[in-house]
Design an enzyme around this catalytic site. Structure first.
Site, PDB file in Angstrom:
ATOM      1  N   ALA A  61     -10.382  -3.396  -5.246  1.00 22.86           N
ATOM      2  CA  ALA A  61     -11.083  -2.177  -5.658  1.00 22.86           C
ATOM      3  C   ALA A  61     -10.201  -0.972  -5.351  1.00 22.86           C
ATOM      4  CB  ALA A  61     -12.398  -2.074  -4.898  1.00 22.86           C
ATOM      5  N   GLY A 100     -11.038  -7.262  -4.122  1.00 24.48           N
ATOM      6  CA  GLY A 100     -11.646  -7.379  -5.442  1.00 24.48           C
ATOM      7  C   GLY A 100     -10.731  -8.095  -6.430  1.00 24.48           C
TER       8      GLY A 100
HETATM    9  C1  3H9 Z   1     -12.280  -4.172  -2.243  1.00 26.60           C
HETATM   10  O1  3H9 Z   1     -11.615  -4.775  -3.036  1.00 26.60           O
HETATM   11  C2  3H9 Z   1     -13.788  -4.195  -2.210  1.00 26.60           C
HETATM   12  C3  3H9 Z   1     -14.356  -5.286  -3.049  1.00 26.60           C
HETATM   13  O2  3H9 Z   1     -14.396  -6.519  -2.362  1.00 26.60           O
HETATM   14  C4  3H9 Z   1     -15.784  -5.021  -3.414  1.00 26.60           C
HETATM   15  C5  3H9 Z   1     -16.118  -3.787  -4.088  1.00 26.60           C
HETATM   16  C6  3H9 Z   1     -17.558  -3.739  -4.564  1.00 26.60           C
HETATM   17  N1  3H9 Z   1      -6.655   1.120  -3.898  1.00 26.60           N
HETATM   18  O3  3H9 Z   1       0.713  -0.319   1.037  1.00 26.60           O
HETATM   19  P1  3H9 Z   1       1.669   0.279   0.086  1.00 26.60           P
HETATM   20  C7  3H9 Z   1      -1.830   2.373  -2.818  1.00 26.60           C
HETATM   21  S1  3H9 Z   1     -11.585  -3.131  -1.105  1.00 26.60           S
HETATM   22  C8  3H9 Z   1      -6.025   2.292  -4.035  1.00 26.60           C
HETATM   23  O4  3H9 Z   1       2.530   1.392   0.564  1.00 26.60           O
HETATM   24  P2  3H9 Z   1       2.989  -2.272  -0.092  1.00 26.60           P
HETATM   25  C9  3H9 Z   1      -1.403   2.884  -1.458  1.00 26.60           C
HETATM   26  O5  3H9 Z   1      -2.267   3.880  -0.985  1.00 26.60           O
HETATM   27  C10 3H9 Z   1      -9.842  -3.208  -1.449  1.00 26.60           C
HETATM   28  N2  3H9 Z   1      -4.740   2.486  -3.687  1.00 26.60           N
HETATM   29  O6  3H9 Z   1       2.595  -0.830  -0.605  1.00 26.60           O
HETATM   30  C11 3H9 Z   1      -0.002   3.406  -1.755  1.00 26.60           C
HETATM   31  O7  3H9 Z   1      -0.147   4.677  -2.342  1.00 26.60           O
HETATM   32  P3  3H9 Z   1       0.956   5.820  -2.069  1.00 26.60           P
HETATM   33  C12 3H9 Z   1      -9.249  -4.454  -0.951  1.00 26.60           C
HETATM   34  C13 3H9 Z   1      -4.090   1.440  -3.177  1.00 26.60           C
HETATM   35  O8  3H9 Z   1       3.802  -2.863  -1.172  1.00 26.60           O
HETATM   36  C14 3H9 Z   1       0.506   2.448  -2.823  1.00 26.60           C
HETATM   37  O9  3H9 Z   1      -0.650   1.806  -3.374  1.00 26.60           O
HETATM   38  N3  3H9 Z   1      -7.800  -4.386  -1.086  1.00 26.60           N
HETATM   39  C15 3H9 Z   1      -4.699   0.196  -3.000  1.00 26.60           C
HETATM   40  O10 3H9 Z   1       3.543  -2.196   1.281  1.00 26.60           O
HETATM   41  C16 3H9 Z   1       1.435   1.394  -2.281  1.00 26.60           C
HETATM   42  O11 3H9 Z   1       0.808   0.767  -1.165  1.00 26.60           O
HETATM   43  C17 3H9 Z   1      -7.012  -3.994  -0.076  1.00 26.60           C
HETATM   44  O12 3H9 Z   1      -7.469  -3.721   1.007  1.00 26.60           O
HETATM   45  C18 3H9 Z   1      -6.044   0.050  -3.390  1.00 26.60           C
HETATM   46  N4  3H9 Z   1      -6.696  -1.120  -3.268  1.00 26.60           N
HETATM   47  O13 3H9 Z   1       1.618  -3.061   0.036  1.00 26.60           O
HETATM   48  C19 3H9 Z   1      -5.558  -3.937  -0.377  1.00 26.60           C
HETATM   49  N5  3H9 Z   1      -3.790  -0.659  -2.433  1.00 26.60           N
HETATM   50  O14 3H9 Z   1       2.246   5.254  -2.605  1.00 26.60           O
HETATM   51  C20 3H9 Z   1      -4.961  -2.743   0.293  1.00 26.60           C
HETATM   52  C21 3H9 Z   1      -2.656   0.041  -2.308  1.00 26.60           C
HETATM   53  O15 3H9 Z   1       0.416   6.994  -2.797  1.00 26.60           O
HETATM   54  N6  3H9 Z   1      -3.543  -2.596  -0.009  1.00 26.60           N
HETATM   55  N7  3H9 Z   1      -2.826   1.306  -2.745  1.00 26.60           N
HETATM   56  O16 3H9 Z   1       0.986   5.986  -0.571  1.00 26.60           O
HETATM   57  C22 3H9 Z   1      -2.610  -3.240   0.679  1.00 26.60           C
HETATM   58  O17 3H9 Z   1      -2.858  -4.046   1.547  1.00 26.60           O
HETATM   59  C23 3H9 Z   1      -1.190  -2.914   0.328  1.00 26.60           C
HETATM   60  O18 3H9 Z   1      -1.166  -1.631  -0.249  1.00 26.60           O
HETATM   61  C24 3H9 Z   1      -0.525  -3.912  -0.653  1.00 26.60           C
HETATM   62  C25 3H9 Z   1       0.848  -3.345  -1.089  1.00 26.60           C
HETATM   63  C26 3H9 Z   1      -0.327  -5.247   0.057  1.00 26.60           C
HETATM   64  C27 3H9 Z   1      -1.367  -4.083  -1.889  1.00 26.60           C
END
Ligand code: 3H9
Length: 718
Positions: A61, A100
């Protein structure tokens, strides 16, 4: 958002397009729903593949949308639409399928993953649970114990482990999208009856109650007051005990409780804060996007005590060639052995490649002549450090960066010992340096933007979160800590016990209270610093014993050190331990007697101090100092301070950090309580609310992301 195309005539392809991680924003969800309807309505289309642009399936999400009003189609009906489709839908998982994103994949009828993909439910780290059917589908697919593990910890698994667990159907080293298209063609005519996970019965192991009891105990032990892990357990319990539709209702209820909790807000704030600190700026206007780091291939560490060893390990594990220098033969050989052990344990426990061959040991500082960057990590002794910086300046090649791991000494004074002060910065690691994620990168008034950029990038390569901070006594973390420690001592003088203060702080969420941490780190460290600052002397007797520079001072820590009570290492400190080096803190009757005598000697009358006062007295002066740090331009924004406190000082993540916590308490309330305590203790300057805190409180508590607008106004106007 989500792009629809047709491949090989009969496969409808839905490509998520929302860089950088293809998060499921309103537009992406709308795109998926529209594309699904289209694929289902086109008679030529026999099967569907869902994939993500740029080698990333989906990061879940869109967290950035959580604070705003919900628009676009919700996730749950979207995943139901996909699962209920009459044509097979195959998820082509490249890069990541998280949160998500994994729920989207689980709603598909088949999942093909690239071998380098990582899958997981990280929602718990955002204070949430997988709320689009993840808690109901995963247990039906892989069973209860494995689901509890993944959902309550947020642990990500490799494609190979996902295959083993049964989350994915196939793993490929080749192009996963091509493989998914082929697969989709091969299953085009197959019945989908056995492929809809929501229709599976949830496996019910015979020892179900024990499994859930253990899971609850486990999360209670590790969650330190965070509510999401226990709520995740409850949601998985619903999968086993309720039919799917009812389980989904329960998931929605539990998700909603978490979503509306302060903890989720704090954790989501922290998620973005940890990323924001990489976009650093300095007080003189240097910035991350206009400053180029220098290449670093070879680094050196001077001084192989505890910190130097950890830094050496961390550099070698990050792939740097390291020259490790310790001038005493005996210490060098002990350090060599210790570093080897640390590298071996790292390889065994965390699968980090063994990096013995990256390190060359030497007894001579001359060995650093050809390195690109040096990190000095000798004792906190300014005279010694100055001598080393003079030597380094003469020995190192032109352009080499000279860094110090000091935890609070003046960077500028060290820079002034060198021919190139612009190449001097602080790299303040936290013990144990090969484990702790935080690095304070300290710039002096003369540090060049290039030097700051290089140290920030080095930290990142070493797997650290680097935060750029200005030069002042104690930098950010230790400068604020001083106020916290001071109040803890004052509380003992006024009638509290170390156990009482620690219990309040642990209930707040710190892994250890202030006195237990002091015993662990060693009371003698602060004592040495206070002695060097001229705060400890037999001349301070009678009424002057509790006053320094006109302000209240507590000599309690000094008195304990004079008794040889240095904490765990001597088996006695604020607590007693069964032996020197013992780890289990027990209340010490000697200390109670000692405190009574001390109070009697200084005419202090012990009073009952309640929980709220302990918390406010310890936390609010620390927070106030954080505002002073922002006012002085030492930290660029509240996020920098919060990341330092969460990663370096055990501040509970689910409370966002001290500045975020203050924003939730209400800045006017923090001002009011500080003023209240200052009236009672007028001799404690740290209780006087600073101008920036007062100013922000006066403009009716602006949201934390608006503080910078006020901070960035010319500081003289504050
Ligand atoms: C969910 O899914 C709820 C559902 O179950 C139910 C809903 C009803 N959204 O970490 P990075 C951005 S909750 C928005 O530096 P990496 C991040 O802010 C979600 N933005 O890169 C950054 O922006 P900026 C569950 C996001 O390669 C840029 O992407 N998912 C999201 O080291 C790069 O990120 C998570 O919790 C997002 N979901 O790591 C995943 N994800 O460049 C959370 C990333 O402007 N994300 N951004 O600073 C992560 O764990 C890591 O970002 C990921 C990439 C492994 C994906």
């Amino acid at each position: 958002m989500a792009f629809y195309s047709r491949v090989s005539g009969s496969v409808g392809m839905i490509t998520l397009q929302n860089p950088p991680v293809n998060a499921l924003s309103a537009a992406v969800r709308q795109g998926i729903v529209d594309a699904m309807h289209r694929a289902l309505s086109e008679p030529e289309v026999k099967s569907v593949v869902i994939c993500g642009q740029n080698g990333k399936f989906c990061g879940g999400a869109d967290i950035g949308e959580f604070g705003a009003k919900m628009t676009g189609p919700p996730l749950v009906p979207m995943v139901h639409l996909i699962e209920a489709a009459s044509k097979p839908v195959v998820a082509a998982i490249e890069g990541i399928a998280l949160g998500g994103g994994l729920e989207l994949a689980l709603s598909c009828h088949y999942r093909i993953a690239h071998s380098k993909a990582r899958l997981g439910f990280p929602e718990v780290a955002l204070g949430l649970l997988p709320g689009a059917g993840g808690t109901q589908r995963l247990p039906r697919l892989i069973g209860v114990p494995a689901s509890l593990d993944l959902i309550t910890t947020g642990r990500q698994v490799t494609a190979a482990e996902a295959r083993q667990l049964g989350i994915v159907d196939e793993v490929t080293d080749l192009n996963a999208v091509d493989a998914a298209v082929k697969f989709a063609q091969s299953v085009a005519d197959k019945s989908l009856d056995a492929r809809r996970i929501s229709t599976y019965p949830c496996p019910r192991p015979p020892d179900l109650d024990t499994i859930f009891e253990r899971a609850m105990q486990q999360v209670r032990r590790s969650a330190r007051g965070a509510i999401a892990p226990g709520t995740c357990v409850q949601a998985v319990h619903a999968a086993v005990t309720l039919p799917y539709a009812k389980g989904m209702e329960r998931e929605r209820e539990l998700f909603s409780v978490l979503f509306n909790s302060g903890q989720a807000r704090a954790l989501q704030y922290y998620f973005f804060a940890q990323r924001a600190v990489s976009r650093w700026s300095t007080a003189s206007g240097a910035r991350w996007d206009t400053s180029k780091p220098r290449p670093v291939h070879k680094a050196a560490v001077i001084g192989l005590g505890t910190m130097g060893r950890g830094i050496t390990v961390s550099l070698a594990q990050a792939g740097f060639s390291v020259v490790a220098v310790e001038t005493q033969e005996k210490q060098l050989s002990e350090a060599k052995q210790a570093v080897s052990g640390m590298l071996e344990r790292g390889a065994k426990r965390r699968g980090v490649p063994l990096a013995h061959d990256k390190i060359k040991y030497s007894c001579s500082v001359q060995a650093v002549a050809d390195v690109d960057l040096v990190i000095e990590a000798v004792f906190e002794d300014m005279a010694l450090k100055k001598t080393i910086f003079q030597q380094l300046s003469a020995i190192c090649k032109p352009g080499a960066l000279l860094c110090t791991n000091t935890s609070g000494l003046d960077i500028d004074e060290l820079a002034s010992q060198t021919q190139s002060p612009e190449l001097v910065v602080g790299m303040h690691f936290f013990a144990p340096a090969h484990v702790m994620q935080l690095l304070e990168v300290v710039y002096g008034p003369r540090s060049s933007p290039e030097a700051v950029a290089t140290a920030m990038q080095m930290g990142k390569k070493m797997g650290k979160v680097s935060v750029a901070v200005g030069n002042c006594r104690g930098f950010v973390g230790n400068r604020m800590l001083k106020l916290y420690l001071e109040q803890a001592f004052f509380l003992l003088e006024e009638g509290a016990t170390p156990e009482q203060v620690d219990q309040v702080l642990e209930e707040f969420g710190f892994p250890m209270g202030v006195f237990k941490v002091s015993d662990l780190s060693g009371l003698d460290i602060g004592w040495k610093v206070r002695k060097a600052d001229g705060l400890v002397s037999p001349a301070f007797t009678g009424t002057s014993a509790r006053i320094r520079g006109g302000s209240r001072y507590s000599p309690l820590g000094d008195l304990l050190c004079e008794q040889g009570r240095f904490g765990q290492k001597t088996g006695k400190g604020w607590y007693q331990y069964d032996k020197p080096g013992g780890r289990v803190a027990k209340p010490d009757p000697w200390l109670f007697g000692f405190l009574e005598d001390y109070r009697a000697q200084h005419g202090l009358v012990a009073r009952r101090i309640d929980h709220q006062e302990v918390l406010e007295r310890c936390l609010y002066p620390l927070i106030n100092e954080g505002f002073q740090i922002l006012q002085d331009g030492i930290a660029a924004g509240p996020e920098d301070i919060d990341v330092i406190y969460v990663l370096g000082y055990g501040w509970p993540r689910h409370r966002g950090g001290p500045m975020f916590y203050a924003s939730q308490v209400g800045l006017d309330k923090v001002v009011e309580r500080l003023e209240h305590y200052q009236q009672i203790h007028p001799d404690v300057p740290g209780l006087q609310p600073c101008r920036l805190l007062r100013k922000l409180a006066a403009i009716s508590n602006p949201a934390i992301h608006k503080w910078r607008e006020v901070i960035q106004k010319p500081r003289s106007q504050l």
